[in-house]
Scaffold this motif. Sequence first.
Motif, PDB file in Angstrom:
ATOM      1  N   LEU A 205     -24.579  13.836 -13.231  1.00 23.45           N
ATOM      2  CA  LEU A 205     -25.390  13.000 -12.334  1.00 23.45           C
ATOM      3  C   LEU A 205     -26.308  13.919 -11.513  1.00 23.45           C
ATOM      4  O   LEU A 205     -26.088  15.127 -11.463  1.00 23.45           O
ATOM      5  N   THR A 206     -27.297  13.334 -10.848  1.00 23.11           N
ATOM      6  CA  THR A 206     -28.202  14.181 -10.056  1.00 23.11           C
ATOM      7  C   THR A 206     -27.510  14.695  -8.791  1.00 23.11           C
ATOM      8  O   THR A 206     -27.945  15.662  -8.204  1.00 23.11           O
ATOM      9  N   GLY A 207     -26.443  14.031  -8.392  1.00 18.55           N
ATOM     10  CA  GLY A 207     -25.714  14.490  -7.213  1.00 18.55           C
ATOM     11  C   GLY A 207     -24.333  13.878  -7.205  1.00 18.55           C
ATOM     12  O   GLY A 207     -24.029  12.981  -8.013  1.00 18.55           O
ATOM     13  N   GLY A 208     -23.509  14.324  -6.280  1.00 24.67           N
ATOM     14  CA  GLY A 208     -22.128  13.842  -6.247  1.00 24.67           C
ATOM     15  C   GLY A 208     -21.934  12.554  -5.471  1.00 24.67           C
ATOM     16  O   GLY A 208     -20.799  12.074  -5.335  1.00 24.67           O
ATOM     17  N   GLU A 209     -23.029  11.951  -4.964  1.00 30.04           N
ATOM     18  CA  GLU A 209     -22.869  10.756  -4.118  1.00 30.04           C
ATOM     19  C   GLU A 209     -22.260   9.574  -4.881  1.00 30.04           C
ATOM     20  O   GLU A 209     -21.404   8.857  -4.354  1.00 30.04           O
ATOM     21  N   LEU A 210     -22.738   9.358  -6.120  1.00 36.39           N
ATOM     22  CA  LEU A 210     -22.177   8.226  -6.880  1.00 36.39           C
ATOM     23  C   LEU A 210     -20.702   8.470  -7.177  1.00 36.39           C
ATOM     24  O   LEU A 210     -19.897   7.529  -7.175  1.00 36.39           O
ATOM     25  N   ALA A 211     -20.356   9.727  -7.406  1.00 35.94           N
ATOM     26  CA  ALA A 211     -18.943  10.060  -7.644  1.00 35.94           C
ATOM     27  C   ALA A 211     -18.136   9.800  -6.372  1.00 35.94           C
ATOM     28  O   ALA A 211     -17.049   9.206  -6.426  1.00 35.94           O
ATOM     29  N   ALA A 212     -18.663  10.206  -5.224  1.00 33.81           N
ATOM     30  CA  ALA A 212     -17.958   9.970  -3.950  1.00 33.81           C
ATOM     31  C   ALA A 212     -17.795   8.467  -3.724  1.00 33.81           C
ATOM     32  O   ALA A 212     -16.751   8.000  -3.255  1.00 33.81           O
ATOM     33  N   ALA A 213     -18.838   7.694  -4.080  1.00 37.64           N
ATOM     34  CA  ALA A 213     -18.771   6.240  -3.911  1.00 37.64           C
ATOM     35  C   ALA A 213     -17.692   5.652  -4.825  1.00 37.64           C
ATOM     36  O   ALA A 213     -16.893   4.811  -4.398  1.00 37.64           O
ATOM     37  N   ALA A 214     -17.646   6.116  -6.062  1.00 40.86           N
ATOM     38  CA  ALA A 214     -16.651   5.591  -7.014  1.00 40.86           C
ATOM     39  C   ALA A 214     -15.231   5.917  -6.533  1.00 40.86           C
ATOM     40  O   ALA A 214     -14.338   5.056  -6.556  1.00 40.86           O
ATOM     41  N   ILE A 215     -15.036   7.143  -6.079  1.00 41.70           N
ATOM     42  CA  ILE A 215     -13.698   7.552  -5.616  1.00 41.70           C
ATOM     43  C   ILE A 215     -13.302   6.726  -4.389  1.00 41.70           C
ATOM     44  O   ILE A 215     -12.196   6.183  -4.310  1.00 41.70           O
ATOM     45  N   THR A 216     -14.232   6.609  -3.430  1.00 42.48           N
ATOM     46  CA  THR A 216     -13.946   5.856  -2.199  1.00 42.48           C
ATOM     47  C   THR A 216     -13.586   4.415  -2.536  1.00 42.48           C
ATOM     48  O   THR A 216     -12.608   3.860  -2.029  1.00 42.48           O
ATOM     49  N   ASP A 217     -14.360   3.807  -3.402  1.00 42.09           N
ATOM     50  CA  ASP A 217     -14.129   2.404  -3.764  1.00 42.09           C
ATOM     51  C   ASP A 217     -12.757   2.224  -4.421  1.00 42.09           C
ATOM     52  O   ASP A 217     -11.973   1.344  -4.038  1.00 42.09           O
ATOM     53  N   ALA A 218     -12.467   3.085  -5.409  1.00 45.69           N
ATOM     54  CA  ALA A 218     -11.199   2.949  -6.148  1.00 45.69           C
ATOM     55  C   ALA A 218      -9.997   3.193  -5.239  1.00 45.69           C
ATOM     56  O   ALA A 218      -8.951   2.563  -5.411  1.00 45.69           O
ATOM     57  N   VAL A 219     -10.155   4.091  -4.262  1.00 42.95           N
ATOM     58  CA  VAL A 219      -9.039   4.423  -3.369  1.00 42.95           C
ATOM     59  C   VAL A 219      -8.859   3.333  -2.313  1.00 42.95           C
ATOM     60  O   VAL A 219      -7.748   2.831  -2.100  1.00 42.95           O
ATOM     61  N   VAL A 220      -9.952   2.925  -1.677  1.00 41.35           N
ATOM     62  CA  VAL A 220      -9.838   1.982  -0.549  1.00 41.35           C
ATOM     63  C   VAL A 220      -9.296   0.629  -1.015  1.00 41.35           C
ATOM     64  O   VAL A 220      -8.471   0.023  -0.336  1.00 41.35           O
ATOM     65  N   ARG A 221      -9.704   0.177  -2.190  1.00 43.56           N
ATOM     66  CA  ARG A 221      -9.279  -1.162  -2.615  1.00 43.56           C
ATOM     67  C   ARG A 221      -7.780  -1.271  -2.849  1.00 43.56           C
ATOM     68  O   ARG A 221      -7.238  -2.366  -2.853  1.00 43.56           O
ATOM     69  N   ILE A 222      -7.083  -0.117  -3.031  1.00 45.07           N
ATOM     70  CA  ILE A 222      -5.628  -0.194  -3.214  1.00 45.07           C
ATOM     71  C   ILE A 222      -4.852   0.196  -1.958  1.00 45.07           C
ATOM     72  O   ILE A 222      -3.619   0.242  -1.988  1.00 45.07           O
ATOM     73  N   VAL A 223      -5.552   0.473  -0.864  1.00 46.80           N
ATOM     74  CA  VAL A 223      -4.851   0.697   0.398  1.00 46.80           C
ATOM     75  C   VAL A 223      -4.208  -0.638   0.784  1.00 46.80           C
ATOM     76  O   VAL A 223      -4.864  -1.681   0.749  1.00 46.80           O
ATOM     77  N   PRO A 224      -2.882  -0.638   1.107  1.00 42.99           N
ATOM     78  CA  PRO A 224      -2.208  -1.907   1.392  1.00 42.99           C
ATOM     79  C   PRO A 224      -2.943  -2.734   2.448  1.00 42.99           C
ATOM     80  O   PRO A 224      -3.336  -2.204   3.482  1.00 42.99           O
ATOM     81  N   GLY A 225      -3.146  -4.011   2.142  1.00 46.76           N
ATOM     82  CA  GLY A 225      -3.790  -4.923   3.076  1.00 46.76           C
ATOM     83  C   GLY A 225      -5.273  -5.094   2.836  1.00 46.76           C
ATOM     84  O   GLY A 225      -5.892  -6.024   3.347  1.00 46.76           O
ATOM     85  N   VAL A 226      -5.882  -4.202   2.035  1.00 47.25           N
ATOM     86  CA  VAL A 226      -7.340  -4.284   1.846  1.00 47.25           C
ATOM     87  C   VAL A 226      -7.694  -5.474   0.961  1.00 47.25           C
ATOM     88  O   VAL A 226      -8.569  -6.276   1.288  1.00 47.25           O
ATOM     89  N   ILE A 227      -7.000  -5.606  -0.158  1.00 46.84           N
ATOM     90  CA  ILE A 227      -7.211  -6.791  -0.993  1.00 46.84           C
ATOM     91  C   ILE A 227      -6.152  -7.790  -0.579  1.00 46.84           C
ATOM     92  O   ILE A 227      -4.960  -7.462  -0.558  1.00 46.84           O
ATOM     93  N   GLY A 228      -6.571  -8.995  -0.221  1.00 45.63           N
ATOM     94  CA  GLY A 228      -5.643 -10.002   0.276  1.00 45.63           C
ATOM     95  C   GLY A 228      -4.431 -10.170  -0.621  1.00 45.63           C
ATOM     96  O   GLY A 228      -3.301 -10.025  -0.194  1.00 45.63           O
ATOM     97  N   ASP A 229      -4.692 -10.420  -1.889  1.00 44.31           N
ATOM     98  CA  ASP A 229      -3.616 -10.666  -2.837  1.00 44.31           C
ATOM     99  C   ASP A 229      -3.164  -9.329  -3.428  1.00 44.31           C
ATOM    100  O   ASP A 229      -3.748  -8.812  -4.358  1.00 44.31           O
ATOM    101  N   GLU A 230      -2.066  -8.760  -2.853  1.00 47.70           N
ATOM    102  CA  GLU A 230      -1.575  -7.442  -3.273  1.00 47.70           C
ATOM    103  C   GLU A 230      -1.372  -7.392  -4.787  1.00 47.70           C
ATOM    104  O   GLU A 230      -1.610  -6.393  -5.430  1.00 47.70           O
ATOM    105  N   GLN A 231      -0.916  -8.521  -5.311  1.00 47.58           N
ATOM    106  CA  GLN A 231      -0.611  -8.589  -6.726  1.00 47.58           C
ATOM    107  C   GLN A 231      -1.845  -8.280  -7.566  1.00 47.58           C
ATOM    108  O   GLN A 231      -1.749  -7.697  -8.624  1.00 47.58           O
ATOM    109  N   SER A 232      -3.007  -8.651  -7.031  1.00 44.55           N
ATOM    110  CA  SER A 232      -4.197  -8.504  -7.852  1.00 44.55           C
ATOM    111  C   SER A 232      -4.551  -7.032  -8.065  1.00 44.55           C
ATOM    112  O   SER A 232      -5.003  -6.652  -9.131  1.00 44.55           O
ATOM    113  N   ALA A 233      -4.302  -6.158  -7.064  1.00 39.20           N
ATOM    114  CA  ALA A 233      -4.558  -4.725  -7.272  1.00 39.20           C
ATOM    115  C   ALA A 233      -3.524  -4.139  -8.236  1.00 39.20           C
ATOM    116  O   ALA A 233      -3.835  -3.294  -9.055  1.00 39.20           O
TER     117      ALA A 233
END
Length: 240
Positions: free
Chosen positions: A144-172
């Motif tokens: 990629l031209t820079g690491g920003e998209l990678a940082a965004a992908a990592i942040t997104d994948a990590v934050v969505r599985i932090v307990p409580g972030v997605i209402g329905d825990e089962q869905s993560a």
Amino acid sequence: MSVKIQEMRIDIITVLPEMLEGFVNQSILARAQKKGLVEIYLHNLRDYTKDKHRRVDDYPFGGFAGMVMQCQPIDDCISRLKAERHYDHVIFTTPDGEQFNQSMANELSLAENIIILCGHYKGVDYRIREHLITKEISIGDYVLTGGELAAAAITDAVVRIVPGVIGDEQSALSDSFQDNLLAAPVYTRPADYKGWCVPEVLLSGHEAKIKEWELSQSYERTRRLRPDLLNKNTPSHDKD
Ligand code: ADE
């Protein structure tokens, strides 16, 4: 007994904070921050340079092509953050890092504080990688031209599985890759759209049969689309 919910903090160091600003303040990431489950901070690397033209890169020794991110601004930024709290990981996004996957996202989601340094130009002065970086992550075998998209992908994948972030825990937990199986297909109303019909079993109300169907679909799709995943500690069902 009340369980204290651990808040997570992610500090992203970048020369392009504007590129990530919208991303971290949208949708699920915005909701996670509003709920107080995650804090995400963007740091403009140029704010840390001592160069009067706000440069953060220079020519490489040895006469190679491209520019290299200098030690001083990165060291100063990371040192300032580390003086304020302990960090579990100082991540550098780079195509020659360890390949990002769901189990890495799971592991990172348990951390309290993370720094992500976005790579740019030809790379970063190697001394930063040797002395300050604890984890180097690639999001795939392409540059990629820079690491920003990678940082965004990592942040997104990590934050969505932090307990409580997605209402329905089962869905993560039922995501593709959580158990090295692709997810089963999903459907919603109407049950018959232009003669394209939802599988009968899903309308049966028979919970055990539906679970069995879901699992067999997961195995069938994994075998067909990602057979490589079936060798990675997949729970035994009918692997072959
Ligand atoms: N920077 C440029 N390409 C990258 C990649 N594939 N993964 C992580 N960071 C990168």
